[in-house]
Design a protein around this motif. Structure first.
Motif, PDB file in Angstrom:
ATOM      1  N   ASP A 194       0.923  -1.298   0.051  1.00 27.06           N
ATOM      2  CA  ASP A 194       0.046  -0.158   0.000  1.00 27.06           C
ATOM      3  C   ASP A 194       1.072   1.299  -0.009  1.00 27.06           C
ATOM      4  N   CYS A 195       1.943   1.099   0.763  1.00 26.35           N
ATOM      5  CA  CYS A 195       2.768   2.161   1.008  1.00 26.35           C
ATOM      6  C   CYS A 195       3.280   2.600  -0.570  1.00 26.35           C
ATOM      7  N   PHE A 196       3.768   1.826  -1.209  1.00 21.34           N
ATOM      8  CA  PHE A 196       4.558   1.937  -2.562  1.00 21.34           C
ATOM      9  C   PHE A 196       3.498   2.548  -3.525  1.00 21.34           C
ATOM     10  N   ILE A 197       2.097   1.795  -3.551  1.00 16.46           N
ATOM     11  CA  ILE A 197       1.090   2.125  -4.150  1.00 16.46           C
ATOM     12  C   ILE A 197       0.826   3.737  -4.310  1.00 16.46           C
ATOM     13  N   LEU A 198       0.810   4.202  -2.836  1.00 18.54           N
ATOM     14  CA  LEU A 198       0.461   5.481  -2.726  1.00 18.54           C
ATOM     15  C   LEU A 198       1.712   6.444  -3.059  1.00 18.54           C
ATOM     16  N   LEU A 199       3.015   5.858  -2.924  1.00 18.79           N
ATOM     17  CA  LEU A 199       4.212   6.714  -3.143  1.00 18.79           C
ATOM     18  C   LEU A 199       4.117   6.821  -4.840  1.00 18.79           C
ATOM     19  N   ALA A 200       3.557   5.841  -5.487  1.00 21.18           N
ATOM     20  CA  ALA A 200       3.692   6.075  -7.094  1.00 21.18           C
ATOM     21  C   ALA A 200       2.978   7.229  -7.405  1.00 21.18           C
ATOM     22  N   SER A 201       1.807   7.480  -6.757  1.00 20.66           N
ATOM     23  CA  SER A 201       1.099   8.741  -7.142  1.00 20.66           C
ATOM     24  C   SER A 201       1.719  10.286  -6.483  1.00 20.66           C
ATOM     25  N   VAL A 202       2.524  10.276  -5.901  1.00 21.30           N
ATOM     26  CA  VAL A 202       3.253  11.282  -5.268  1.00 21.30           C
ATOM     27  C   VAL A 202       4.057  12.013  -6.336  1.00 21.30           C
ATOM     28  N   SER A 203       3.617  13.400  -6.823  1.00 20.48           N
ATOM     29  CA  SER A 203       4.527  13.968  -7.681  1.00 20.48           C
ATOM     30  C   SER A 203       5.511  15.006  -7.112  1.00 20.48           C
ATOM     31  N   VAL A 204       5.249  15.297  -5.756  1.00 22.18           N
ATOM     32  CA  VAL A 204       5.871  16.480  -5.077  1.00 22.18           C
ATOM     33  C   VAL A 204       7.081  15.886  -4.670  1.00 22.18           C
ATOM     34  N   SER A 205       8.184  16.672  -4.149  1.00 18.56           N
ATOM     35  CA  SER A 205       9.562  16.337  -3.750  1.00 18.56           C
ATOM     36  C   SER A 205       9.307  15.751  -2.367  1.00 18.56           C
ATOM     37  N   LEU A 206       9.883  14.482  -2.181  1.00 28.58           N
ATOM     38  CA  LEU A 206       9.427  13.599  -0.588  1.00 28.58           C
ATOM     39  C   LEU A 206      10.880  13.030  -0.387  1.00 28.58           C
ATOM     40  N   GLU A 207      10.994  13.301   0.952  1.00 26.01           N
ATOM     41  CA  GLU A 207      12.237  12.507   1.658  1.00 26.01           C
ATOM     42  C   GLU A 207      11.883  12.044   2.940  1.00 26.01           C
ATOM     43  N   PHE A 208      12.343  10.734   3.012  1.00 22.60           N
ATOM     44  CA  PHE A 208      12.414   9.792   4.264  1.00 22.60           C
ATOM     45  C   PHE A 208      13.433  10.263   5.026  1.00 22.60           C
ATOM     46  N   ARG A 209      13.138  10.498   6.379  1.00 20.97           N
ATOM     47  CA  ARG A 209      14.267  10.359   7.345  1.00 20.97           C
ATOM     48  C   ARG A 209      14.187   9.622   8.724  1.00 20.97           C
ATOM     49  N   ALA A 210      15.071   8.802   9.236  1.00 17.36           N
ATOM     50  CA  ALA A 210      14.975   8.073  10.604  1.00 17.36           C
ATOM     51  C   ALA A 210      15.569   9.262  11.737  1.00 17.36           C
ATOM     52  N   VAL A 211      14.800   9.341  12.755  1.00 19.01           N
ATOM     53  CA  VAL A 211      15.277  10.031  13.893  1.00 19.01           C
ATOM     54  C   VAL A 211      15.276   9.397  15.201  1.00 19.01           C
ATOM     55  N   PRO A 212      15.966  10.034  16.208  1.00 20.44           N
ATOM     56  CA  PRO A 212      15.702   9.502  17.341  1.00 20.44           C
ATOM     57  C   PRO A 212      14.677   9.717  18.188  1.00 20.44           C
ATOM     58  N   ARG A 213      14.275   8.968  19.057  1.00 20.70           N
ATOM     59  CA  ARG A 213      12.835   9.050  19.615  1.00 20.70           C
ATOM     60  C   ARG A 213      12.622  10.428  20.307  1.00 20.70           C
ATOM     61  N   THR A 214      13.778  11.087  20.594  1.00 19.21           N
ATOM     62  CA  THR A 214      13.509  12.417  21.373  1.00 19.21           C
ATOM     63  C   THR A 214      13.218  13.400  20.353  1.00 19.21           C
ATOM     64  N   ALA A 215      13.512  13.074  19.128  1.00 18.49           N
ATOM     65  CA  ALA A 215      13.068  14.039  18.012  1.00 18.49           C
ATOM     66  C   ALA A 215      11.677  13.835  17.500  1.00 18.49           C
ATOM     67  N   ASN A 216      11.022  12.773  18.134  1.00 21.44           N
ATOM     68  CA  ASN A 216       9.802  12.255  17.617  1.00 21.44           C
ATOM     69  C   ASN A 216       8.519  12.108  18.591  1.00 21.44           C
ATOM     70  N   ARG A 217       8.914  13.122  19.800  1.00 21.65           N
ATOM     71  CA  ARG A 217       8.045  12.916  21.125  1.00 21.65           C
ATOM     72  C   ARG A 217       6.640  13.381  20.775  1.00 21.65           C
ATOM     73  N   VAL A 218       6.554  14.504  20.067  1.00 21.21           N
ATOM     74  CA  VAL A 218       4.919  14.948  19.606  1.00 21.21           C
ATOM     75  C   VAL A 218       4.217  13.944  18.991  1.00 21.21           C
ATOM     76  N   ALA A 219       4.752  13.254  17.850  1.00 22.51           N
ATOM     77  CA  ALA A 219       4.008  12.209  17.160  1.00 22.51           C
ATOM     78  C   ALA A 219       3.708  11.061  18.155  1.00 22.51           C
ATOM     79  N   HIS A 220       4.530  10.703  18.981  1.00 23.39           N
ATOM     80  CA  HIS A 220       4.276   9.627  19.944  1.00 23.39           C
ATOM     81  C   HIS A 220       3.219  10.017  21.019  1.00 23.39           C
ATOM     82  N   ARG A 221       3.116  11.118  21.284  1.00 26.03           N
ATOM     83  CA  ARG A 221       2.063  11.716  22.267  1.00 26.03           C
ATOM     84  C   ARG A 221       0.768  11.659  21.512  1.00 26.03           C
ATOM     85  N   VAL A 222       0.665  12.060  20.476  1.00 24.39           N
ATOM     86  CA  VAL A 222      -0.442  12.002  19.607  1.00 24.39           C
ATOM     87  C   VAL A 222      -0.994  10.584  19.456  1.00 24.39           C
ATOM     88  N   ALA A 223       0.140   9.483  19.147  1.00 24.02           N
ATOM     89  CA  ALA A 223      -0.354   8.148  19.062  1.00 24.02           C
ATOM     90  C   ALA A 223      -0.876   7.495  20.187  1.00 24.02           C
TER      91      ALA A 223
END
Length: 244
Positions: A194-223
């Motif tokens: 599903d991820c790659f099917i969705l990505l095939a329709s993306v025409s904008v500039s896109l970058e994936f990055r892995a970050v430490p958990r301390t840099a992802n705290r807000v998203a974790h709070r939401v989850a």
């Protein structure tokens, strides 16, 4: 001494005694973590046999152990610096994107019945422009929960027609899979496709990055918050206002 050595030296094995021996021995942290991951996956497989009448394949169990160990070990904090190099007191934190980019952070939270995804969209000013949570029932495997959160982030990018975007998560395994574009991973299954099917329709500039958990705290709070809400509450909950 491993479990086999302990078995060879005793007529019977008491698990609590063996585990105490492991914890008191000078085992590397990664060895103890591997023991925990293997024991957890064996217990999960045992429950499938007893309660769901399934017969998990040994290779599948080994792959699950491997992915869970890799996933959990990637989230561990780095080893402390040598004594003559005192570690920095500052932990890595969230970094704003360039002026012409938006950044989507994703993360997952898990409970017995399933998992939830947390997504947070911010611009260069750091202001939370959008925050949403999703629930997914029946999925508790760490790799798949993070993969579902990543799919939700990509789906948001597509549905909202966002401009140039950076997608960040604290799962190095998932981010690497999405960067490489490999959709044949059996554990990822339909979610990864599903991820790659969705990505095939993306025409904008896109970058994936892995970050430490301390840099992802807000998203974790939401989850975590999404995990506690009922499905009805989740539909109308104001995550942006709650974060502020």
């Amino acid at each position: 001494m491993g479990l086999n050595d302990f078995i060879a030296s005793a007529p019977t094995v008491n698990f609590s005694l063996w585990w105490r021996h492991v914890m008191l021995s000078e085992h590397p942290q990664t060895h103890v973590l591997l023991y925990v991951c293997v024991l957890w996956r064996i217990w999960k497989s045992r429950n499938k046999v007893v309660f769901e009448y399934l017969q998990p394949h040994a290779q599948s169990l080994a792959r699950q152990c491997f992915f869970q160990f890799r996933e959990v070990s990637s989230s561990l904090p780095p080893a402390p610096a040598p004594p003559h190099q005192p570690p920095s007191s500052r932990l890595p934190s969230w970094v704003p994107p360039p002026d012409d980019f938006l950044k989507i952070n994703f993360d997952a939270a898990v409970r017995v019945s399933g998992c939830s995804s947390g997504l947070v969209v911010r611009g260069a000013d750091g202001h939370v422009a959008l925050a949403v949570g999703f629930q997914h029932f029946g999925v508790t495997d760490p790799y798949r929960t993070e993969l579902l959160a990543a799919r939700d982030a990509i789906s948001m990018l597509v549905s909202k027609s966002l401009p140039r975007v950076i997608i960040e998560g604290d799962s190095e395994v998932v981010v690497r899979q999405l960067r490489q574009g490999a959709s044949s991973d059996p554990l990822g299954g339909p979610v990864l496709r599903d991820c790659f099917i969705l990505l095939a329709s993306v025409s904008v500039s896109l970058e994936f990055r892995a970050v430490p958990r301390t840099a992802n705290r807000v998203a974790h709070r939401v989850a975590q918050k999404a995990l506690l809400l009922s499905p009805l509450e989740l539909c109308s909950f104001d995550f942006v206002g709650w974060l502020h």
